[in-house]
Write an enzyme that holds these catalytic residues in place. Sequence first.
Site, short mmCIF file in Angstrom:
data_model
loop_
_atom_site.label_atom_id
_atom_site.label_comp_id
_atom_site.label_asym_id
_atom_site.label_seq_id
_atom_site.Cartn_x
_atom_site.Cartn_y
_atom_site.Cartn_z
N HIS A 1 0.82 -1.22 0.00
CA HIS A 1 0.00 0.00 0.00
C HIS A 1 0.85 1.27 0.00
O HIS A 1 0.44 2.28 -0.53
CB HIS A 1 -0.93 0.01 1.22
CG HIS A 1 -1.83 -1.18 1.26
ND1 HIS A 1 -2.02 -1.95 2.39
CD2 HIS A 1 -2.58 -1.76 0.29
CE1 HIS A 1 -2.84 -2.95 2.10
NE2 HIS A 1 -3.18 -2.86 0.84
N HIS B 1 5.45 -2.36 11.15
CA HIS B 1 5.22 -1.74 9.83
C HIS B 1 5.62 -0.27 9.87
O HIS B 1 5.06 0.50 10.64
CB HIS B 1 3.74 -1.85 9.46
CG HIS B 1 3.28 -3.26 9.24
ND1 HIS B 1 2.90 -3.73 8.00
CD2 HIS B 1 3.18 -4.31 10.09
CE1 HIS B 1 2.55 -5.01 8.11
NE2 HIS B 1 2.72 -5.39 9.36
N CYS C 1 4.96 1.92 7.75
CA CYS C 1 3.87 2.81 7.31
C CYS C 1 2.96 3.15 8.48
O CYS C 1 2.18 4.11 8.42
CB CYS C 1 3.09 2.21 6.14
SG CYS C 1 2.26 0.67 6.52
ZN ZN Z 1 1.45 0.24 4.46
#
Ligand code: ZN
Length: 202
Positions: free
Chosen positions: A89, A156, A158
């Site tokens: 993503h 993660h 992100c």
């Molecule tokens: Zn991500």
Amino acid sequence: MPSKEYRNSHVQQNREQLEFHVREILRLVGENPEREGLIDTPARVVRMYEEIFGGYAADSGEVLGTLFDEAHEELVIVNDIVFYSQCEHHMAPFFGKVHIGYVPSGKICGLSKFARLVDTVTKRLQVQERITSQLADLIAETLIPHGVMVVVEAEHLCMCARGVRKYGSQTITSAVRGQFKRDASLRGEFLSLIGRTAGKLI
Ligand code: ZN
């Protein structure tokens, strides 16, 4: 199968295109790609991509390779297999550990093959949930064991470097196939041997 020369020229073309696009990204975020510190960055990024996206060049279905006949039909665990992947993503890294447990039904494979399997599945754009189920499915389909359980724990970037910015939060996913689905004590044995209790994990 394409010749080696063809493949080499194709790889070279890919590299040049990637370097071009990395230079464009540098320019578009407001940098000067020609300044001294950045001049070799596109080539370095391409070499890094070849490594961290190396899973695309491998066939995950082939990795477990030669199987051996073995009468051991009890739990086998390979834990703490470190991995490094990229979230699909955000193209941001996520990394952590994979724990694999399986109960063979007459066939086993070399233990290091599980680490190679983790590499081919994680060295590509991924989500943690899919890594977990793909590993469980590949082991279930290749070894036809009585059961397999995979636990993945990861951090993660992100989630911590952008967006909600939650540092230190771990995402834990698990996948069970065969006997592990039906047998809570087998799941408990696996979790306690990888140093987790069922209550803490689930
Ligand atoms: Zn991500």
